[in-house]
Design a protein around this motif. Structure first.
Motif, mmCIF file in Angstrom:
data_model
loop_
_atom_site.group_PDB
_atom_site.id
_atom_site.type_symbol
_atom_site.label_atom_id
_atom_site.label_comp_id
_atom_site.label_asym_id
_atom_site.label_seq_id
_atom_site.Cartn_x
_atom_site.Cartn_y
_atom_site.Cartn_z
ATOM 1 N N ALA A 126 11.555 -0.601 -4.071
ATOM 2 C CA ALA A 126 10.325 -1.088 -3.435
ATOM 3 C C ALA A 126 9.098 -0.728 -4.268
ATOM 4 C CB ALA A 126 10.205 -0.497 -2.030
ATOM 5 N N VAL A 127 9.091 0.503 -4.791
ATOM 6 C CA VAL A 127 7.973 0.934 -5.642
ATOM 7 C C VAL A 127 7.911 0.060 -6.896
ATOM 8 C CG1 VAL A 127 7.089 2.826 -7.074
ATOM 9 C CG2 VAL A 127 7.977 3.308 -4.807
ATOM 10 N N ARG A 163 13.577 9.986 -0.529
ATOM 11 C CA ARG A 163 13.088 9.248 -1.683
ATOM 12 C C ARG A 163 14.168 9.014 -2.735
ATOM 13 N NH1 ARG A 163 6.784 11.065 -2.616
ATOM 14 N NH2 ARG A 163 5.973 9.617 -1.111
ATOM 15 N N VAL A 208 11.472 4.125 9.024
ATOM 16 C CA VAL A 208 10.694 3.950 7.792
ATOM 17 C C VAL A 208 10.053 5.261 7.380
ATOM 18 C CG1 VAL A 208 8.669 2.827 6.796
ATOM 19 C CG2 VAL A 208 10.283 1.492 8.127
ATOM 20 N N PHE A 209 9.519 5.990 8.360
ATOM 21 C CA PHE A 209 8.895 7.279 8.055
ATOM 22 C C PHE A 209 9.904 8.246 7.461
ATOM 23 C CE2 PHE A 209 4.688 7.569 10.402
ATOM 24 C CZ PHE A 209 4.019 7.905 9.242
ATOM 25 N N ALA A 226 6.449 -3.325 -6.024
ATOM 26 C CA ALA A 226 5.002 -3.253 -5.776
ATOM 27 C C ALA A 226 4.243 -3.077 -7.085
ATOM 28 C CB ALA A 226 4.696 -2.091 -4.826
ATOM 29 N N ALA A 248 5.951 7.372 2.542
ATOM 30 C CA ALA A 248 6.281 5.970 2.822
ATOM 31 C C ALA A 248 6.197 5.689 4.317
ATOM 32 C CB ALA A 248 7.672 5.666 2.306
ATOM 33 N N LYS A 269 4.178 5.268 -11.410
ATOM 34 C CA LYS A 269 3.336 5.975 -10.445
ATOM 35 C C LYS A 269 3.490 7.479 -10.691
ATOM 36 C CE LYS A 269 4.331 5.899 -5.928
ATOM 37 N NZ LYS A 269 4.401 5.454 -4.519
ATOM 38 N N ASN A 282 10.498 8.816 3.783
ATOM 39 C CA ASN A 282 9.685 9.772 3.038
ATOM 40 C C ASN A 282 10.522 10.953 2.576
ATOM 41 O OD1 ASN A 282 7.476 11.226 2.089
ATOM 42 N ND2 ASN A 282 7.310 12.289 4.038
ATOM 43 N N TYR A 322 13.778 3.020 -1.879
ATOM 44 C CA TYR A 322 12.422 3.458 -2.229
ATOM 45 C C TYR A 322 12.051 3.125 -3.680
ATOM 46 C CZ TYR A 322 8.226 6.269 -2.550
ATOM 47 O OH TYR A 322 6.938 6.675 -2.763
ATOM 48 N N MET A 368 0.832 -1.213 0.000
ATOM 49 C CA MET A 368 0.000 0.000 0.000
ATOM 50 C C MET A 368 0.865 1.261 0.000
ATOM 51 S SD MET A 368 -3.282 -0.429 -0.115
ATOM 52 C CE MET A 368 -4.086 0.917 0.713
ATOM 53 N N ASP A 369 1.932 1.232 0.807
ATOM 54 C CA ASP A 369 2.825 2.390 0.871
ATOM 55 C C ASP A 369 3.458 2.683 -0.478
ATOM 56 O OD1 ASP A 369 2.713 3.504 3.400
ATOM 57 O OD2 ASP A 369 3.947 1.926 4.266
ATOM 58 N N MET A 370 3.837 1.619 -1.176
ATOM 59 C CA MET A 370 4.558 1.807 -2.431
ATOM 60 C C MET A 370 3.624 2.139 -3.589
ATOM 61 S SD MET A 370 7.544 1.669 -1.574
ATOM 62 C CE MET A 370 7.676 1.779 0.181
#
Lengths: 193, 278
Positions: free
Chosen positions: B37-38, B29, B22-23, B41, A91, B169, B26, B34, A83-85
């Motif tokens: 991982a994107v 990036r 983890v936060f 996904a 993130a 994305k 953000n 990151y 969901m985050d990605m």
């Protein structure tokens, strides 16, 4: 019809390749995948600028209350990362929501008898409000001031309303789903927490 | 060795720390984790999103094409009349263009740069109303890269922030994390268009003395290094001039209807501005 085919497919895959344990995880991940796809394709187009509540939350609460830690934690971790990605949110925001909900409710039922199905919609309302609170805090931190909009308030009421309507139906569905998982992959003893 | 209570407390502390780390991603990036991982996904979820989007899109087309024929005849008549008017307008524009071309050649002006583009279908949307992003069905295999601008004929849509082999994305301009360097077309007053995660955006840092009125068109300035210059962003819908402060409080309604986006255009070779040159 479709559900039966999926169950048949799982049975075949299980016989051919996997252990009950790994198949069970795959089964749960399949549920999460379906929910993620549903809430990123069909649901966003259904309510205009408003959005349906996060459907992983009822699953997270069910995992928390009725399933063992070793089952729920890894599945929710992967669902949260996905969901985050996949979303444009900062993130870690979904990770925070799911994992904290999972851990908090696991502790709660030790002190309060909230495992009865009557409480389930109330718990989902709490879960959804918790997620909205996290979103609101993150957005406010990012904006540098407290973000307070009319759309935001409308969204909160709308999502709570949807939870009240739908959560009583989601609970029996999840019971059926996890019951099917236990029947299909019985190799693992389920201690229900 | 340790009591259960100690273990629980230690576990909770560990989770808080991991959560914080983890936060903080953000704000990092640009780290290698990151994008990877994107990409993963999108690789797993993208095909399912595309399948469901195509199915629902097909069902919607069947509905609109076959069940709304009743109003089509009347609409057809109106459109024919509009077409005649538009043909006249196009003719006038063509004349203007030819005049413009003659003037440009006169001044040896190089004209517009042709952009290499790719058209993509929208296959997924952000699940939350607080954040605004899309998943499109074009990725690295089609030349899409992080940072490329995305638009539709009506105006700019956003920029690519994550990419996998076949999917990408896109962060929309109406998202709170997005900002576009822009200017008012009529007076060239500069500012930053920032999203509000609703159907409107803020036009920030426009000076109090700048001549801006409701209805003015806002276009990209090209100075942010993402969007080419001159693309349409939106129209000024509200202005609040406070007595204090040096900036105006301006609201912009984007030209793009983000709730109805089906296809978008990704610009593959946007102009690169080297700020160091300035």
């Amino acid at each position: 019809m479709c559900v039966t085919q999926i169950l048949d497919f799982c049975e075949v895959v299980k016989v051919q390749f996997g252990s009950d344990e790994s198949m069970q995880y795959l089964f749960y991940l399949l549920l999460c995948l379906i929910l993620i796809v549903l809430q990123t394709t069909i649901l966003p187009n259904s309510f205009g600028s408003l959005r349906f509540y996060d459907l992983i939350i009822p699953v997270a609460i069910y995992f928390s209350l009725y399933r063992p830690f070793r089952e729920g934690f890894p599945v929710l971790l992967l669902a949260a990362l996905a969901m985050d990605m996949i979303s444009g949110a900062p993130a870690g925001i979904y990770l925070t929501t799911y994992i904290w909900l999972f851990l908090a409710f696991r502790q709660t039922w030790r002190f309060f008898d909230v495992k009865h199905s009557y409480f389930y919609p109330v718990l989902v309302v709490i879960g959804v409000l918790f997620q909205l609170l996290i979103f609101w805090v993150v957005i406010s931190i990012h904006a540098g001031h407290v973000v307070f909009t009319e759309d935001g308030i409308r969204l909160v009421f709308f999502q709570v309303f949807l939870v009240v309507i739908t959560a009583p139906f989601i609970f029996p569905f999840l019971q059926m789903f996890f019951g099917a998982a236990d029947r299909l992959f019985p190799g693992r003893a389920i201690d229900n927490g | 060795m340790f009591s259960r209570k100690t273990m629980v407390i230690a576990g909770l502390v560990l989770i808080v720390v991991v959560n914080g780390i983890v936060f903080s991603y953000n704000y990092m990036r640009k780290s290698s984790f990151y994008p990877a991982a994107v990409e993963t996904a999108l690789f797993f979820i993208g095909p399912f999103q595309e399948g469901v989007s195509r199915s629902t899109g097909f069902a919607e087309k069947v509905w609109t094409r076959y069940f709304s024929l009743v109003s089509t005849a009347k609409e057809n008549e109106v459109l024919r009349r509009k077409l005649a008017e538009t043909e006249y307008t196009v003719h006038m524009y063509r004349e203007e263009m030819m005049l413009n071309a003659r003037m440009a050649s006169f001044f040896e002006f190089s004209g517009d740069v042709a952009y290499e583009t790719v058209v993509a279908d929208v296959v997924g949307r952000d699940p939350s109303a607080w954040f605004q992003s899309l998943v499109i069905n074009k990725g690295k295999a089609h030349g899409v890269r992080i940072g490329q601008p995305v638009m539709v004929p009506e105006g700019i849509v956003g920029q690519v922030i994550g990419v996998s082999g076949r999917y990408a994305k896109v962060l929309l301009i109406i998202d709170r994390n997005n900002a576009v360097d822009a200017l008012v077309q009529r007076t060239r007053a500069r500012g930053i268009v920032r999203g509000l995660s609703s159907n409107v955006c803020h036009f920030e840092f426009a000076l109090h003395k700048a001549d801006i009125t409701t209805g003015d068109i806002v276009i990209t300035s090209g100075f942010d290094g993402v969007y080419p210059k001159g693309l349409r962003v939106g129209r000024v819908s509200q202005i609040i001039r406070r007595s204090a402060g040096i900036f105006q409080d301006i609201e912009i309604t984007p030209f793009v209807d983000f709730s109805r986006l089906e296809e978008v255009i990704v610009i593959l070779n946007p102009p690169v501005i080297d700020i160091m040159d300035d």
